[in-house]
Design a protein around this motif. Structure first.
Motif, PDB file in Angstrom:
ATOM      1  N   GLY A 146       0.727  -1.181  -0.145  1.00 14.00           N
ATOM      2  CA  GLY A 146      -0.050   0.131   0.070  1.00 14.00           C
ATOM      3  C   GLY A 146       0.872   1.313  -0.025  1.00 14.00           C
ATOM      4  N   TRP A 147       2.051   1.174  -0.458  1.00 12.59           N
ATOM      5  CA  TRP A 147       2.666   2.551  -0.707  1.00 12.59           C
ATOM      6  C   TRP A 147       2.184   3.192  -1.711  1.00 12.59           C
ATOM      7  CZ3 TRP A 147       4.992   3.444   3.711  1.00 12.59           C
ATOM      8  CH2 TRP A 147       5.733   2.777   4.279  1.00 12.59           C
ATOM      9  N   PHE A 148       2.180   4.609  -1.546  1.00 11.12           N
ATOM     10  CA  PHE A 148       1.316   5.443  -2.186  1.00 11.12           C
ATOM     11  C   PHE A 148       2.470   6.307  -2.881  1.00 11.12           C
ATOM     12  CE2 PHE A 148      -0.799   9.747  -3.108  1.00 11.12           C
ATOM     13  CZ  PHE A 148      -1.718   9.186  -4.110  1.00 11.12           C
ATOM     14  N   VAL A 149       3.301   6.931  -2.482  1.00 11.41           N
ATOM     15  CA  VAL A 149       4.557   7.699  -3.223  1.00 11.41           C
ATOM     16  C   VAL A 149       5.720   7.524  -2.328  1.00 11.41           C
ATOM     17  CG1 VAL A 149       2.997   9.577  -3.777  1.00 11.41           C
ATOM     18  CG2 VAL A 149       4.012   9.636  -1.647  1.00 11.41           C
ATOM     19  N   GLY A 150       6.773   7.574  -3.046  1.00 12.20           N
ATOM     20  CA  GLY A 150       8.129   7.751  -2.386  1.00 12.20           C
ATOM     21  C   GLY A 150       8.942   9.046  -2.715  1.00 12.20           C
ATOM     22  N   ARG A 151       9.935   9.681  -1.798  1.00 10.36           N
ATOM     23  CA  ARG A 151      10.665  10.615  -1.986  1.00 10.36           C
ATOM     24  C   ARG A 151      12.025  10.399  -1.705  1.00 10.36           C
ATOM     25  NH1 ARG A 151      12.065  15.003   1.042  1.00 10.36           N
ATOM     26  NH2 ARG A 151      10.949  14.327   2.839  1.00 10.36           N
ATOM     27  N   ALA A 152      12.900  10.876  -2.650  1.00 11.30           N
ATOM     28  CA  ALA A 152      14.243  10.700  -2.235  1.00 11.30           C
ATOM     29  C   ALA A 152      15.083  12.288  -2.596  1.00 11.30           C
ATOM     30  CB  ALA A 152      15.119   9.760  -2.944  1.00 11.30           C
ATOM     31  N   GLN A 153      15.711  12.662  -1.446  1.00 15.30           N
ATOM     32  CA  GLN A 153      16.582  13.807  -1.810  1.00 15.30           C
ATOM     33  C   GLN A 153      18.122  13.336  -1.503  1.00 15.30           C
ATOM     34  OE1 GLN A 153      15.266  16.850   0.600  1.00 15.30           O
ATOM     35  NE2 GLN A 153      14.208  17.631  -1.072  1.00 15.30           N
ATOM     36  N   TRP A 154      18.882  13.532  -2.507  1.00 13.02           N
ATOM     37  CA  TRP A 154      20.464  13.118  -2.329  1.00 13.02           C
ATOM     38  C   TRP A 154      21.342  14.261  -2.854  1.00 13.02           C
ATOM     39  CZ3 TRP A 154      19.389   8.218  -1.089  1.00 13.02           C
ATOM     40  CH2 TRP A 154      20.297   7.279  -0.445  1.00 13.02           C
ATOM     41  N   LEU A 155      21.662  15.049  -1.915  1.00 14.09           N
ATOM     42  CA  LEU A 155      22.296  16.547  -2.015  1.00 14.09           C
ATOM     43  C   LEU A 155      23.420  16.641  -1.420  1.00 14.09           C
ATOM     44  CD1 LEU A 155      19.177  18.732  -0.996  1.00 14.09           C
ATOM     45  CD2 LEU A 155      19.779  17.922  -3.417  1.00 14.09           C
ATOM     46  N   GLY A 156      24.677  16.388  -2.525  1.00 13.37           N
ATOM     47  CA  GLY A 156      25.822  16.388  -2.080  1.00 13.37           C
ATOM     48  C   GLY A 156      26.193  17.795  -2.197  1.00 13.37           C
ATOM     49  N   ALA A 157      27.492  18.273  -1.622  1.00 11.28           N
ATOM     50  CA  ALA A 157      28.314  19.409  -1.698  1.00 11.28           C
ATOM     51  C   ALA A 157      29.425  19.453  -2.442  1.00 11.28           C
ATOM     52  CB  ALA A 157      28.463  20.076  -0.375  1.00 11.28           C
ATOM     53  N   ALA A 163      34.352  23.394  -0.853  1.00 12.91           N
ATOM     54  CA  ALA A 163      34.338  22.134  -0.545  1.00 12.91           C
ATOM     55  C   ALA A 163      35.812  21.554  -0.881  1.00 12.91           C
ATOM     56  CB  ALA A 163      33.350  21.339  -1.579  1.00 12.91           C
ATOM     57  N   ASP A 164      36.151  20.579   0.059  1.00  5.94           N
ATOM     58  CA  ASP A 164      37.452  20.094   0.094  1.00  5.94           C
ATOM     59  C   ASP A 164      37.614  18.465  -0.264  1.00  5.94           C
ATOM     60  OD1 ASP A 164      36.694  19.338   2.456  1.00  5.94           O
ATOM     61  OD2 ASP A 164      38.270  20.101   3.668  1.00  5.94           O
ATOM     62  N   THR A 225      15.541  13.980  -6.024  1.00  3.67           N
ATOM     63  CA  THR A 225      16.358  15.164  -6.170  1.00  3.67           C
ATOM     64  C   THR A 225      17.600  14.858  -6.024  1.00  3.67           C
ATOM     65  OG1 THR A 225      14.404  16.752  -5.565  1.00  3.67           O
ATOM     66  CG2 THR A 225      16.353  17.567  -5.652  1.00  3.67           C
ATOM     67  N   LEU A 226      18.727  15.130  -7.176  1.00  3.91           N
ATOM     68  CA  LEU A 226      19.723  14.453  -6.961  1.00  3.91           C
ATOM     69  C   LEU A 226      20.647  15.890  -7.423  1.00  3.91           C
ATOM     70  CD1 LEU A 226      19.216  11.569  -9.330  1.00  3.91           C
ATOM     71  CD2 LEU A 226      19.208  11.624  -6.977  1.00  3.91           C
ATOM     72  N   SER A 227      21.931  15.841  -6.522  1.00  2.01           N
ATOM     73  CA  SER A 227      22.779  16.907  -6.732  1.00  2.01           C
ATOM     74  C   SER A 227      24.213  16.925  -6.319  1.00  2.01           C
ATOM     75  CB  SER A 227      22.321  18.186  -6.352  1.00  2.01           C
ATOM     76  OG  SER A 227      23.156  19.548  -6.625  1.00  2.01           O
ATOM     77  N   LYS A 233      25.432  23.683   3.956  1.00  6.13           N
ATOM     78  CA  LYS A 233      24.506  23.804   5.026  1.00  6.13           C
ATOM     79  C   LYS A 233      23.168  22.721   4.262  1.00  6.13           C
ATOM     80  CE  LYS A 233      26.262  27.538   7.659  1.00  6.13           C
ATOM     81  NZ  LYS A 233      26.060  28.813   8.276  1.00  6.13           N
ATOM     82  N   ALA A 234      23.131  22.707   3.299  1.00  3.37           N
ATOM     83  CA  ALA A 234      22.015  22.153   2.464  1.00  3.37           C
ATOM     84  C   ALA A 234      22.117  20.557   2.310  1.00  3.37           C
ATOM     85  CB  ALA A 234      21.319  22.782   1.331  1.00  3.37           C
ATOM     86  N   ALA A 235      23.403  20.190   2.193  1.00  2.00           N
ATOM     87  CA  ALA A 235      23.646  18.637   2.064  1.00  2.00           C
ATOM     88  C   ALA A 235      23.259  17.576   2.700  1.00  2.00           C
ATOM     89  CB  ALA A 235      25.241  18.513   1.838  1.00  2.00           C
ATOM     90  N   GLY A 236      22.825  16.633   2.243  1.00  2.00           N
ATOM     91  CA  GLY A 236      22.443  15.590   3.104  1.00  2.00           C
ATOM     92  C   GLY A 236      21.478  14.507   2.291  1.00  2.00           C
ATOM     93  N   ALA A 237      21.122  13.282   2.841  1.00  2.00           N
ATOM     94  CA  ALA A 237      20.388  12.529   2.186  1.00  2.00           C
ATOM     95  C   ALA A 237      19.295  11.967   2.923  1.00  2.00           C
ATOM     96  CB  ALA A 237      21.251  11.199   1.594  1.00  2.00           C
TER      97      ALA A 237
END
Length: 300
Positions: A146-157, A163-164, A225-227, A233-237
């Motif tokens: 019964g899953w209706f939707v999924g959402r993934a955010q993979w934001l790298g910096a 960035a180093d 959303t992939l980046s 400060k916005a990075a994360g998964a």
């Protein structure tokens, strides 16, 4: 598994870059159930240095490493990985591949065909599929109806100012961006839970950002959303699923990549021993490549 019965399975390493240095080589050297058979790299001096650090042998000739190994782990750019993986399979080596398998469908298909002809086992190292807590969570969500939707955010910096990361210098990442680097991570969580992708729509965003809208065989839809160019400060998964049973959110992985990589080695050993393909094998790697290539085509 071994070409020499009664000995530990021998696993060689292709690649000498940061990923090989920090994850593959230390994990292979520390694994109690395998023999780390050697290192080959495109820079012989780097292969010699990495081999010395882990008390194994450096090879100038990749075919000689194949001959001395029962399996190979590959930590190379995808379109260098693919033909070498096919060559390793033809030499009778089982395959522990990095994601993506290739950035062309043709390249990924060649690896699948070579593995099938040779009858070798394969595992594609999508990190979260082998992180113990996350892998268990994925299995649990895949059993829920019964899953209706999924959402993934993979934001790298990786490409953000200041960035180093050593991976920022990677030519293939600069060319292919987040779609190909972190896209496999997102898809490797979404697909086991919601089913294969039947439709993909892609749109660009700031920097290398890509937005995907996906339909799945279960009837559910998802977005990703992939980046690699997000502000630090916005990075994360994150990944979440919403449906009849409520909301399920990806647990924190933690612990770095060595534990998941060791689990991927164990998964390859199990696939060889049992003859049962792992769900995250080279055929799954091909499917990821097909989806990402379709998205890239839409982006122009």
């Amino acid at each position: 598994m071994t070409k020499s019965p009664g000995t530990k399975p021998r696993i060689g390493l292709l690649g000498t870059g940061p990923w090989a240095q920090t994850t593959h080589a230390p994990a292979l050297a520390a694994h109690p159930d395998i023999a780390f058979s050697g290192v080959w790299g495109r820079r012989p001096e780097a292969a010699a240095e990495l081999a010395l650090a882990h008390s194994t042998t450096a090879y100038d000739d990749v075919d000689a490493l194949f001959a001395a190994s029962d399996a190979v782990a590959i930590a190379l750019p995808p379109d260098i990985q693919a033909p070498l993986a096919a060559r390793a399979a033809a030499a009778g080596c089982h395959l522990l591949l990095d994601k993506p398998v290739a950035t062309t469908v043709e390249g990924a298909r060649e690896v699948v065909a070579a593995a099938e002809r040779a009858g070798v086992a394969s595992v594609v190292f999508c990190t979260l599929r082998f992180a113990p807590a996350v892998a268990d969570w994925i299995t649990e969500q895949a059993a829920v109806q019964g899953w209706f939707v999924g959402r993934a955010q993979w934001l790298g910096a990786l490409f953000s100012p200041g960035a180093d990361s050593p991976y920022a210098a990677s030519p293939w990442r600069k060319e292919k961006g987040g779609l190909w680097d972190v896209g496999p991570h997102a898809l490797s969580v979404l697909l086991p839970v919601l089913g294969d992708v039947t439709e993909v729509t892609a749109a660009g965003g700031p920097g290398d950002t890509v937005h995907l809208a996906l339909r799945h065989t279960s009837g559910a839809s998802s977005s990703a959303t992939l980046s690699l160019s997000a502000p630090a400060k916005a990075a994360g998964a994150t990944v979440e699923f919403r449906g009849d049973q409520g909301v399920a959110t990806l647990p924190e992985g933690g612990g770095g990549p060595r534990v998941p990589f060791t689990a991927a080695v164990d998964a390859l050993l199990a696939a060889v021993r049992t003859g049962q393909p792992h769900p995250c094998d080279v055929r799954f790697g091909l499917r990821l490549t097909e989806i990402l290539a379709e998205a890239e085509k839409q982006l122009g």
